[in-house]
Structure formats: C-alpha cells, structure tokens
Design a protein around this motif. Sequence first.
Motif, PDB file in Angstrom:
ATOM      1  N   UNK A 140       3.006  22.299 -55.647  1.00 55.91           N
ATOM      2  CA  UNK A 140       1.655  22.452 -56.210  1.00 55.91           C
ATOM      3  C   UNK A 140       0.879  23.569 -55.528  1.00 55.91           C
ATOM      4  N   UNK A 141       1.551  24.651 -55.194  1.00 55.82           N
ATOM      5  CA  UNK A 141       0.910  25.807 -54.574  1.00 55.82           C
ATOM      6  C   UNK A 141       0.637  25.660 -53.087  1.00 55.82           C
ATOM      7  N   UNK A 142       1.061  24.556 -52.497  1.00 59.17           N
ATOM      8  CA  UNK A 142       0.866  24.312 -51.067  1.00 59.17           C
ATOM      9  C   UNK A 142       2.210  24.371 -50.348  1.00 59.17           C
ATOM     10  N   UNK A 143       2.185  24.809 -49.106  1.00 58.28           N
ATOM     11  CA  UNK A 143       3.396  24.832 -48.299  1.00 58.28           C
ATOM     12  C   UNK A 143       3.616  23.444 -47.716  1.00 58.28           C
ATOM     13  N   UNK A 144       4.764  22.857 -48.027  1.00 57.13           N
ATOM     14  CA  UNK A 144       5.140  21.555 -47.465  1.00 57.13           C
ATOM     15  C   UNK A 144       5.805  21.797 -46.121  1.00 57.13           C
ATOM     16  N   UNK A 145       5.360  21.043 -45.129  1.00 55.72           N
ATOM     17  CA  UNK A 145       5.937  21.149 -43.792  1.00 55.72           C
ATOM     18  C   UNK A 145       6.317  19.749 -43.329  1.00 55.72           C
ATOM     19  N   UNK A 146       7.385  19.668 -42.557  1.00 54.74           N
ATOM     20  CA  UNK A 146       7.827  18.373 -42.035  1.00 54.74           C
ATOM     21  C   UNK A 146       8.282  18.518 -40.599  1.00 54.74           C
ATOM     22  N   UNK A 147       8.241  17.398 -39.915  1.00 59.21           N
ATOM     23  CA  UNK A 147       8.728  17.321 -38.546  1.00 59.21           C
ATOM     24  C   UNK A 147       9.491  16.008 -38.410  1.00 59.21           C
ATOM     25  N   UNK A 148      10.712  16.089 -37.897  1.00 60.63           N
ATOM     26  CA  UNK A 148      11.491  14.884 -37.645  1.00 60.63           C
ATOM     27  C   UNK A 148      10.934  14.187 -36.420  1.00 60.63           C
ATOM     28  N   UNK A 149      10.914  12.879 -36.468  1.00 58.06           N
ATOM     29  CA  UNK A 149      10.415  12.090 -35.355  1.00 58.06           C
ATOM     30  C   UNK A 149      11.595  11.692 -34.483  1.00 58.06           C
ATOM     31  N   UNK A 150      11.748  12.388 -33.383  1.00 57.34           N
ATOM     32  CA  UNK A 150      12.818  12.102 -32.449  1.00 57.34           C
ATOM     33  C   UNK A 150      12.282  11.138 -31.406  1.00 57.34           C
ATOM     34  N   UNK A 154       9.407  13.077 -25.706  1.00 53.48           N
ATOM     35  CA  UNK A 154       8.002  12.797 -25.431  1.00 53.48           C
ATOM     36  C   UNK A 154       7.148  13.448 -26.496  1.00 53.48           C
ATOM     37  N   UNK A 155       5.895  13.086 -26.528  1.00 51.96           N
ATOM     38  CA  UNK A 155       4.958  13.720 -27.451  1.00 51.96           C
ATOM     39  C   UNK A 155       4.909  15.201 -27.127  1.00 51.96           C
ATOM     40  N   UNK A 156       4.680  16.013 -28.114  1.00 50.94           N
ATOM     41  CA  UNK A 156       4.851  17.456 -27.987  1.00 50.94           C
ATOM     42  C   UNK A 156       3.750  18.181 -27.229  1.00 50.94           C
ATOM     43  N   UNK A 157       2.860  17.465 -26.566  1.00 43.41           N
ATOM     44  CA  UNK A 157       1.742  18.103 -25.879  1.00 43.41           C
ATOM     45  C   UNK A 157       2.162  19.123 -24.851  1.00 43.41           C
ATOM     46  N   UNK A 158       3.289  18.920 -24.205  1.00 42.44           N
ATOM     47  CA  UNK A 158       3.713  19.845 -23.161  1.00 42.44           C
ATOM     48  C   UNK A 158       4.027  21.216 -23.723  1.00 42.44           C
ATOM     49  N   UNK A 159       4.441  21.275 -24.989  1.00 41.10           N
ATOM     50  CA  UNK A 159       4.781  22.545 -25.577  1.00 41.10           C
ATOM     51  C   UNK A 159       3.606  23.155 -26.334  1.00 41.10           C
ATOM     52  N   UNK A 160       2.748  22.303 -26.890  1.00 42.75           N
ATOM     53  CA  UNK A 160       1.763  22.817 -27.826  1.00 42.75           C
ATOM     54  C   UNK A 160       0.325  22.616 -27.395  1.00 42.75           C
ATOM     55  N   UNK A 161       0.090  21.996 -26.272  1.00 40.86           N
ATOM     56  CA  UNK A 161      -1.277  21.790 -25.839  1.00 40.86           C
ATOM     57  C   UNK A 161      -1.396  20.508 -25.060  1.00 40.86           C
TER      58      UNK A 161
END
Length: 185
Positions: A140-150, A154-161
């Motif tokens: 529908x004109x939007x970019x679909x994004x997904x992330x697998x839940x491993x 740990x929560x991704x804070x160490x890499x992204x903030x």
Amino acid sequence: MIECIASKMGRTMTRAMLLEMLEAERSRVESGFLDGVVLDAYVDKLLQHSEILIRSQGGRCLGVLALYCNNWRSRKAFISLLVVSPEARGRGIAVDLLNQACRTVRARDFLCLGIEVSPENRAALACYSRFGFSSCGIRNGLISMEMLMLHDQSVLGSRSGPDLGAQGLGSSGELLQTVAQGVSE
C-alpha cells in the motif's frame, strides 16, 4: 518503572495525549501521515486493541508507540504507530520505545516484529534499520520492515542506543508507561 494505566482518569488522559500527539504530527508533516483517517476513531481503536507505550517527562508526552501483540496464530507482532515529538527527537526516545516493544514481544514468545513506514520518512527508515529491522517489500505504498525476535539475544540497546534497563526507565529516567489493552471505562 513501567506503569499500567487502568483507571478511567488514566485512560482519558492517555486518549488526550494520543490525540494531541497525532494532531501535532499531522499538522507538521506536509502529507501522508494518517491521511483520510478520523483521529478520534483511530485513537479509540488503538486504546481498545493495542498496547500503548508512552514516554513522558513532567506529564508531557515525548513519544508514543502502539503495539499489536495479539496474533497468536502467526506469532507476529506489529507496531501500528511510533511518534516522537519534534522537540524530543534525537534523545533516544524511539529506541527506548522500540526496546520496550521488543521486550513485550519476546516475553510472549512471538517470532517477528513488523512495522510499515512511508518511503519519504528517511529518518524513521534509518532509525529502524539501525535498530535491526530489514525491508521486506512494499505494501500500500509503505515500506514493510520486519525484525526476527531472537530470544537468546539481549535487547538491542547496546547497538542502537540506550536500553531501558530492568527498571523500565528511559535513559534520562523519564517514566515509560504502558496502557493496558482493552481497559474498559
């Protein structure tokens, strides 16, 4: 601490915060943000069917995330909305909200977390990519994004903030609130 707002006053205040945030974002963005959507009805739907994470400081809403984590058949969760107020951008609020959403998704043993974003919203695309989402097509004109839940990561804070930490507080100690799903008035 993460607080569950279950009182009528809390729900009414949350509804007002959501409407204010969405109206401000709609007027700020030239086009595309919830075009053709009746905001009152949309907020009611979110409050009834999704879980709302609100990042606030001093009673002021800095960011909001709406999470659907209730499709037990597919075990795929979906972020319907993520908005950070313009004055609070660049402070890690989106990452804090995403971290909490990931915790919720992992705790329920869901396999995947999805989000859709406008191709014009380059800042959001960059944020989600840094966080670990991958593009998986256009819908529908939007970019679909997904992330697998491993679940073993740990929560991704160490890499992204900054991570919310065990207490559920944001990096600056602001309260992150969760509005209970389907709270009746």
